[in-house]
Design a protein around this motif. Structure first.
Motif, PDB file in Angstrom:
ATOM      1  N   PHE A  82       6.706   1.305  -7.612  1.00  0.00           N
ATOM      2  CA  PHE A  82       7.007   1.767  -6.469  1.00  0.00           C
ATOM      3  C   PHE A  82       6.311   1.133  -5.133  1.00  0.00           C
ATOM      4  CE2 PHE A  82       8.794   4.447  -9.683  1.00  0.00           C
ATOM      5  CZ  PHE A  82      10.320   4.343  -9.466  1.00  0.00           C
ATOM      6  N   GLY A  83       5.198   0.893  -5.371  1.00  0.00           N
ATOM      7  CA  GLY A  83       4.607   0.167  -4.264  1.00  0.00           C
ATOM      8  C   GLY A  83       5.047  -1.041  -3.624  1.00  0.00           C
ATOM      9  N   ARG A  84       4.384  -1.424  -2.766  1.00  0.00           N
ATOM     10  CA  ARG A  84       4.998  -2.809  -2.190  1.00  0.00           C
ATOM     11  C   ARG A  84       4.981  -3.795  -2.711  1.00  0.00           C
ATOM     12  NH1 ARG A  84       1.937  -5.077   2.407  1.00  0.00           N
ATOM     13  NH2 ARG A  84       0.476  -3.261   1.731  1.00  0.00           N
ATOM     14  N   ILE A  85       4.074  -4.020  -3.761  1.00  0.00           N
ATOM     15  CA  ILE A  85       4.132  -5.113  -4.653  1.00  0.00           C
ATOM     16  C   ILE A  85       5.292  -5.170  -5.625  1.00  0.00           C
ATOM     17  CG2 ILE A  85       1.658  -5.926  -4.787  1.00  0.00           C
ATOM     18  CD1 ILE A  85       1.383  -4.035  -7.070  1.00  0.00           C
ATOM     19  N   HIS A  86       6.071  -3.980  -5.770  1.00  0.00           N
ATOM     20  CA  HIS A  86       7.282  -4.003  -6.443  1.00  0.00           C
ATOM     21  C   HIS A  86       7.009  -4.737  -7.812  1.00  0.00           C
ATOM     22  CE1 HIS A  86       9.658  -1.600  -4.207  1.00  0.00           C
ATOM     23  NE2 HIS A  86       9.434  -2.240  -2.937  1.00  0.00           N
ATOM     24  N   LEU A  87       6.180  -4.522  -8.614  1.00  0.00           N
ATOM     25  CA  LEU A  87       6.207  -5.127 -10.169  1.00  0.00           C
ATOM     26  C   LEU A  87       7.189  -4.595 -10.980  1.00  0.00           C
ATOM     27  CD1 LEU A  87       2.428  -4.728 -11.049  1.00  0.00           C
ATOM     28  CD2 LEU A  87       3.643  -6.648 -10.036  1.00  0.00           C
ATOM     29  N   TRP A 102      -3.851   5.271   3.676  1.00  0.00           N
ATOM     30  CA  TRP A 102      -3.677   6.104   4.734  1.00  0.00           C
ATOM     31  C   TRP A 102      -4.704   5.746   5.948  1.00  0.00           C
ATOM     32  CZ3 TRP A 102      -5.934  10.663   7.263  1.00  0.00           C
ATOM     33  CH2 TRP A 102      -5.169  11.295   8.062  1.00  0.00           C
ATOM     34  N   LEU A 103      -5.958   5.494   5.611  1.00  0.00           N
ATOM     35  CA  LEU A 103      -7.023   5.193   6.631  1.00  0.00           C
ATOM     36  C   LEU A 103      -6.754   3.851   7.021  1.00  0.00           C
ATOM     37  CD1 LEU A 103      -9.984   6.806   4.715  1.00  0.00           C
ATOM     38  CD2 LEU A 103      -9.030   7.764   6.936  1.00  0.00           C
ATOM     39  N   ALA A 104      -6.233   3.026   5.921  1.00  0.00           N
ATOM     40  CA  ALA A 104      -6.092   1.859   6.556  1.00  0.00           C
ATOM     41  C   ALA A 104      -4.775   1.367   7.137  1.00  0.00           C
ATOM     42  CB  ALA A 104      -6.289   0.617   5.255  1.00  0.00           C
ATOM     43  N   GLY A 105      -4.003   2.566   7.360  1.00  0.00           N
ATOM     44  CA  GLY A 105      -2.664   2.294   7.932  1.00  0.00           C
ATOM     45  C   GLY A 105      -1.629   1.484   7.203  1.00  0.00           C
ATOM     46  N   ASP A 106      -1.735   1.623   5.982  1.00  0.00           N
ATOM     47  CA  ASP A 106      -0.601   0.947   5.086  1.00  0.00           C
ATOM     48  C   ASP A 106       0.157   1.817   4.486  1.00  0.00           C
ATOM     49  OD1 ASP A 106       0.237  -0.071   2.504  1.00  0.00           O
ATOM     50  OD2 ASP A 106      -1.063  -1.754   2.968  1.00  0.00           O
ATOM     51  N   PRO A 107       1.763   1.663   4.619  1.00  0.00           N
ATOM     52  CA  PRO A 107       2.521   2.577   4.279  1.00  0.00           C
ATOM     53  C   PRO A 107       2.457   3.018   2.880  1.00  0.00           C
ATOM     54  CG  PRO A 107       3.581   0.614   4.690  1.00  0.00           C
ATOM     55  CD  PRO A 107       2.204   0.304   5.029  1.00  0.00           C
ATOM     56  N   ASP A 108       1.736   2.243   2.020  1.00  0.00           N
ATOM     57  CA  ASP A 108       1.696   2.466   0.652  1.00  0.00           C
ATOM     58  C   ASP A 108       1.447   3.931   0.171  1.00  0.00           C
ATOM     59  OD1 ASP A 108       3.235   0.517  -0.516  1.00  0.00           O
ATOM     60  OD2 ASP A 108       1.537  -0.473  -1.287  1.00  0.00           O
ATOM     61  N   TRP A 109       0.690   4.637   1.196  1.00  0.00           N
ATOM     62  CA  TRP A 109      -0.004   6.040   1.060  1.00  0.00           C
ATOM     63  C   TRP A 109       1.056   6.949   0.329  1.00  0.00           C
ATOM     64  CZ3 TRP A 109       1.376  10.502   3.670  1.00  0.00           C
ATOM     65  CH2 TRP A 109       2.007  10.360   4.485  1.00  0.00           C
ATOM     66  N   GLN A 110       2.352   6.558   0.884  1.00  0.00           N
ATOM     67  CA  GLN A 110       3.498   7.718   0.597  1.00  0.00           C
ATOM     68  C   GLN A 110       3.500   7.583  -1.149  1.00  0.00           C
ATOM     69  OE1 GLN A 110       6.583   6.539   3.068  1.00  0.00           O
ATOM     70  NE2 GLN A 110       5.429   6.918   4.909  1.00  0.00           N
ATOM     71  N   VAL A 111       3.748   6.439  -1.310  1.00  0.00           N
ATOM     72  CA  VAL A 111       3.870   6.072  -2.687  1.00  0.00           C
ATOM     73  C   VAL A 111       2.797   6.715  -3.690  1.00  0.00           C
ATOM     74  CG1 VAL A 111       4.225   4.218  -4.648  1.00  0.00           C
ATOM     75  CG2 VAL A 111       4.975   3.789  -2.294  1.00  0.00           C
ATOM     76  N   TYR A 112       1.892   6.526  -3.542  1.00  0.00           N
ATOM     77  CA  TYR A 112       0.538   7.208  -4.174  1.00  0.00           C
ATOM     78  C   TYR A 112       0.571   8.593  -3.972  1.00  0.00           C
ATOM     79  CZ  TYR A 112      -1.513   2.595  -4.846  1.00  0.00           C
ATOM     80  OH  TYR A 112      -1.981   1.266  -5.008  1.00  0.00           O
ATOM     81  N   LEU A 113       0.913   9.157  -3.050  1.00  0.00           N
ATOM     82  CA  LEU A 113       1.043  10.747  -2.654  1.00  0.00           C
ATOM     83  C   LEU A 113       2.105  11.306  -3.579  1.00  0.00           C
ATOM     84  CD1 LEU A 113      -0.593  12.851  -1.375  1.00  0.00           C
ATOM     85  CD2 LEU A 113       1.045  12.800   0.395  1.00  0.00           C
TER      86      LEU A 113
END
Lengths: 489, 483
Positions: free
Chosen positions: B92-97, B30-41
């Motif tokens: 579910f993150g951007r890397i989609h493993l 979130w601090l870095a402005g990356d949309p992945d913060w929603q996934v972690y939350l």
């Protein structure tokens, strides 16, 4: 300090070694006669000279050790005899190879002879198909004698030495006879008789499959002794399917406890079918055969029957520590290579000529692991381990486990040593396993191909010779003399 | 049948404690402005919810004491639950493993193994990097807890030798063990902070410094760069991480004793001596080989070989250069060192130094017994008698370890891996090392090209090795489920 007083009497050891060399010299007479009779005597001078030298040294040793009055061997003397006897037999057995028309270097000849006497079967010789008959016969004879020596030792010597739990195979424990001493020589005689008969049967069977007489005799001798020297560079790949099946059965029997065949004669039921060790042995063989069959069928897309034959031969060849090949294992993919590597650590049954860790130790190890789980769940329980329905004492468990640990330490040390003298890591791991387990067949581009052992550095050959000796002697007799307590009272 | 309710209660607590940690990478992103913060939350919320369901649903169990079977079950179930929860952000993150990749990565994280299926780490989002390091750091806590509190009580592989250490002075075992555990964990936290600061001083930026500190002390080995520690080209960084790995692989009891200035106890620790001696001897031998055979300069050769040996023995897996591309002697040496591993009661994996020492004591004893068949001889370790049961447990452990290695290597080969890769990967996963001692799966490579079946097998092996084999094996024993 004089020998025989402050340490212990080594004269019986000298005497026994002398006798051994005399027997070896007599054995050299066989290829000598063959060469003179059938092949014009090209190797005759080499064998005659070796015979004379070996016989002379044997007689000299025997006479120098004769004066001690009693010939019984104590534990330390037995250790010393086991170590020196095998080494001497290999050194003198190398003579015909050095002196003969093949003119091997001394390193190569010793490697070859050690590989023979220890029934390993790793060879530095190529062009075997054109080699003189006397040389081929001598290599097979070395393995056959080595196998016979080991079978006698496993009955008479090793149980006394309590190596790795072998004490449970002491003759005195296994029956209800009144006297132990007169039984042992009779048992040894019977066992050698069984060994001889089985070899003869195998030789005849091989002859029937279309081998020449010499090939049949050589393969019978090196197959039953789980040695693995062949008369062809392509090993069993050069012979018919029938010969392969006969060899597979021969190797399998060679890896069983031969003493179990005696019971039939003594009017008991077939003990061999009830022996847990043989059951485990067959089960292990089957397990690996099926896994390999699956691989050859599914990945190599072989016909199921051909796959089964190939797989069964491989499994028997490695687990019985023989090391006959059907082809070079390059290009088979990973699984057969890993399987061969793993199987090199298994070995046959005790009381056979096979090397390796041996099946009975695995039985004990599995039982101990089960015990471990039981101890976790019932910390105050009392448990025991049984083998063939006999309860095993704590000391036996410990020495089996200690042997396992020692085996892997020696393997690690040998592999590191081989890598340090310039072999690549894969070859050094594989060669160390093949030498220590007396398998004689490695994997990979160097030791996995015909003539591969010949290309190794000289230092590696000596290290491997030492490894084969250590593996054959069940490690301890070779290590114990370096233990300071050995020479003290 | 084992009563499962206390196990579920414990698992719920673990998950609930795991959830706030999962929110941290969300914060970083979130601090870095990356949309992945929603996934972690979202994952954290889900994890917290699941944890609370299990914990509150079995709340009545909170005062019940655990039986040894329930402890074993909790150790296994808890670890598996955290792996599954930890894998969710990877999927579910951007890397989609894929599922196999995500589980592999999460297992490599939380068992502090350090094998990775990811590439292009240098450009990865800060949340992802933080999450991987956090997984290892929390895994380290788990290892220390299991190693200090659980294994000695359950007699796993001779660990009962370490039970006496805690109860020698008084009988009130539990409070003492708990106090010890508290001390050890605070040392762990303290060392992480110190290492982070030192790395920052040595020249790293503060974020990678923190992440490397976390995966160094836990002997994990996830890095933030594809070229691993070699990325910084900084001998200072190398040395700090080297010391960090050494500390991570040493018994944490020793660190606790140093903090309390009990120097005499430290000096008596035979395991520590064996561990240091093995590292020094092996590094010197490799240095010698590198100097003689490859004409390397002595000092850098010493630094690199010391780093590689420490990294392999402690099961960390960091690399200043790709040591899996060394040939001949060093490679064979590193391969065999993988099996030895670090010390018991540390975050390292492998067979463990004290077992090797007990094994050698037992082997020496066998020799003496052969020469003196009637003597009464007892093996000793660190001044105390090794009881028959303990010696057998250690030896049984060795056997099961080697057997598992052989079976795993064969299984890996069966699903399509080559001989060196199968052997190397099996040894490495079982010892929680991470990178394999084979050129294609070395410290600078990724495991992503392996078949899925191999990834599942390796993930299982990492967990199996981390649970000291027997915690997992016990579940397969018939006795475990019967009364």
């Amino acid at each position: 300090m004089r020998w025989g007083e402050s340490v212990f009497d080594i004269r019986p050891v000298l005497f026994a070694n002398g006798l051994l060399l005399v027997v070896l010299a007599a054995a050299m007479g066989v290829p000598l006669v063959l060469d003179l009779a059938a092949h014009g005597g090209t190797e005759a001078s080499a064998f005659a000279a070796s015979l004379a030298i070996t016989g002379f040294f044997g007689a000299a040793l025997a006479f120098s050790g004769k004066g001690s009055g009693h010939f019984g061997l104590g534990a330390r003397q037995a250790f010393l005899f086991a170590a020196t006897g095998t080494a001497l037999a290999a050194l003198f057995g190398a003579l015909p190879l050095v002196l003969g028309s093949r003119h091997l270097s001394y390193t190569d000849a010793v490697f070859e002879a050690v590989s023979g006497v220890t029934t390993t079967g790793a060879t530095v010789m190529t062009g075997l198909d054109q080699a003189p008959a006397a040389i081929l016969l001598w290599r097979a004879l070395l393995q056959w004698l080595g196998g016979a020596g080991l079978i006698v030792a496993a009955l008479a010597l090793l149980p006394m030495l309590r190596i790795g739990g072998m004490q449970i195979f002491r003759v005195e424990n296994s029956g209800k006879t009144d006297k132990a001493a007169p039984r042992l020589p009779r048992l040894v005689g019977r066992l050698l008789m069984v060994y001889l008969c089985l070899s003869a049967i195998m030789a005849i069977a091989l002859k029937l499959t279309g081998m020449s007489a010499l090939q049949a005799v050589c393969h019978a001798m090196s197959g039953l002794s789980t040695g693995g020297f062949s008369t062809s560079d392509r090993s069993l790949g050069a012979f018919s399917d029938g010969a392969r099946w006969v060899c597979a059965v021969g190797m399998m029997i060679g890896g069983c406890s031969l003493s179990l065949f005696i019971s039939r004669w003594r009017g008991k039921r077939w003990r061999i079918l009830r022996d847990t060790q043989v059951r485990w042995y067959v089960a292990t063989l089957l397990g690996f055969t099926l896994a390999l069959t699956f691989w050859y069928w599914a990945v190599d897309s072989k016909h199921p029957l051909a796959a089964f034959q190939h797989a069964g031969f491989q499994a028997v060849s490695i687990i019985s520590t023989t090391g006959f090949r059907l082809s070079d294992d390059q290009g088979w993919g990973g699984f057969p290579q890993v399987a061969i590597f793993v199987m090199s650590f298994i070995g046959g049954c005790t009381g056979s000529a096979a090397g390796g860790i041996k099946i009975f130790r695995y039985e004990v190890l599995f039982a101990v692991s089960r015990l471990h789980v039981a101890r976790m769940l019932y910390p105050h329980g009392v448990f025991s381990v049984t083998f063939n329905k006999l309860r095993l004492p704590e000391a036996v468990l410990r020495s089996v486990l200690g042997f396992f640990m020692l085996y892997f330490s020696c393997f690690a040390a040998l592999a590191i040593g081989l890598a340090a003298v310039g072999m690549d890591p894969l070859s050094s791991l594989s060669a160390a396993a093949a030498a220590l387990g007396n398998v004689g067949r490695g994997i990979g581009p160097v030791v996995g191909v015909a003539g591969g052992w010949a290309m190794l550095p000289v230092a590696a050959k000596w290290l491997l010779s030492l490894g084969m000796l250590a593996g054959r002697l069940e490690l301890v007799p070779l290590l114990l003399p370096f233990f300071p307590g050995f020479w003290k009272h | 049948m084992v009563d499962l309710r206390p196990v579920l209660w414990g698992m719920g607590l673990l998950l609930a404690a795991f959830a706030p940690m999962m929110a941290l990478p969300g914060l970083a992103d979130w601090l870095a402005g990356d949309p992945d913060w929603q996934v972690y939350l979202a994952s954290a919320t889900f994890c917290l919810f699941a944890g609370l369901v299990f914990a509150l649903g079995n709340l009545s169990q909170r005062t019940r004491a655990f039986s040894s079977r329930q402890i074993i079950l909790l150790a296994v179930v808890g670890w598996v639950a955290l792996i599954v929860a930890g894998a969710v952000p990877f999927i579910f993150g951007r890397i989609h493993l894929s599922a196999a990749d995500a589980i592999f990565e999460a297992t490599a994280g939380i068992t502090a193994t350090g094998a990775t299926v990811l590439r292009h780490l240098d450009g990865a989002s800060p949340g992802l990097l933080l999450w991987r390091a956090l997984l290892q750091w929390m895994g380290g806590i788990g290892v220390l807890t299991v190693g200090t509190a659980v294994l000695p009580q359950l007699n796993v592989g001779g660990m009962q030798l370490y039970r006496f250490e805690t109860s020698r002075l008084d009988d009130r075992l539990a409070p003492r063990a708990l106090r010890m555990l508290g001390g050890i964990l605070s040392v762990y936290l303290g060392l992480t902070v110190i290492l982070g600061l030192l790395l920052w001083v040595a020249g790293m930026e503060w974020f990678p410094a923190l992440l490397h500190a976390m995966s160094t002390i836990s002997c994990g080995g996830f890095s933030t760069s594809d070229t691993n520690v070699g990325h910084w080209h900084n001998p200072g960084v190398d040395w700090v991480i080297l010391v960090g790995m050494l500390l991570g692989g040493a018994p944490f009891v020793v660190h606790w004793q140093i903090v309390r200035r009990q120097w005499h106890m430290v000096g008596r620790n035979g395991q520590l001596k064996g561990y240091l001696a093995a590292i020094i001897l092996a590094s010197l031998a490799i240095t010698l080989w590198l100097v003689l055979e490859q004409n390397a300069k002595p000092l850098p050769a010493l630094r690199h070989s010391l780093f590689a040996v420490t990294s392999v023995m402690t099961g960390t897996g960091y690399a200043t250069l790709d040591w899996s591309r060394w040939t001949g002697f060093p490679l064979a040496m590193l391969f065999l060192l993988t099996f030895i591993g670090g010390c018991a009661g540390s975050t390292a994996g492998g067979i463990k130094m004290f077992r090797v020492q007990v094994l050698f004591a037992n082997a020496r004893l066998q020799f003496r017994r052969m020469l003196h068949p009637n003597a009464v001889l007892v093996p000793r370790f660190e001044g105390q008698t090794v009881t028959e049961g303990a010696a057998e447990s250690v030896l049984g452990y060795l056997f099961v370890y080697i057997l598992s290695f052989a079976l795993l290597a064969m299984a890996l080969a069966l699903v399509g891996m080559g001989f060196p890769e199968a052997l190397g990967a099996a040894a490495s996963a079982l010892a929680n090392l991470g990178p394999a001692i084979s050129p294609d799966l070395g410290p600078l490579s990724s495991f992503d090209s392996l078949p899925d079946a191999a990834k599942w097998l390796l993930a299982f092996a990492m967990l199996y090795g981390r649970l000291e084999l027997f915690l997992l094996l016990a579940l397969f024993s018939r006795d475990f489920w019967q009364d």
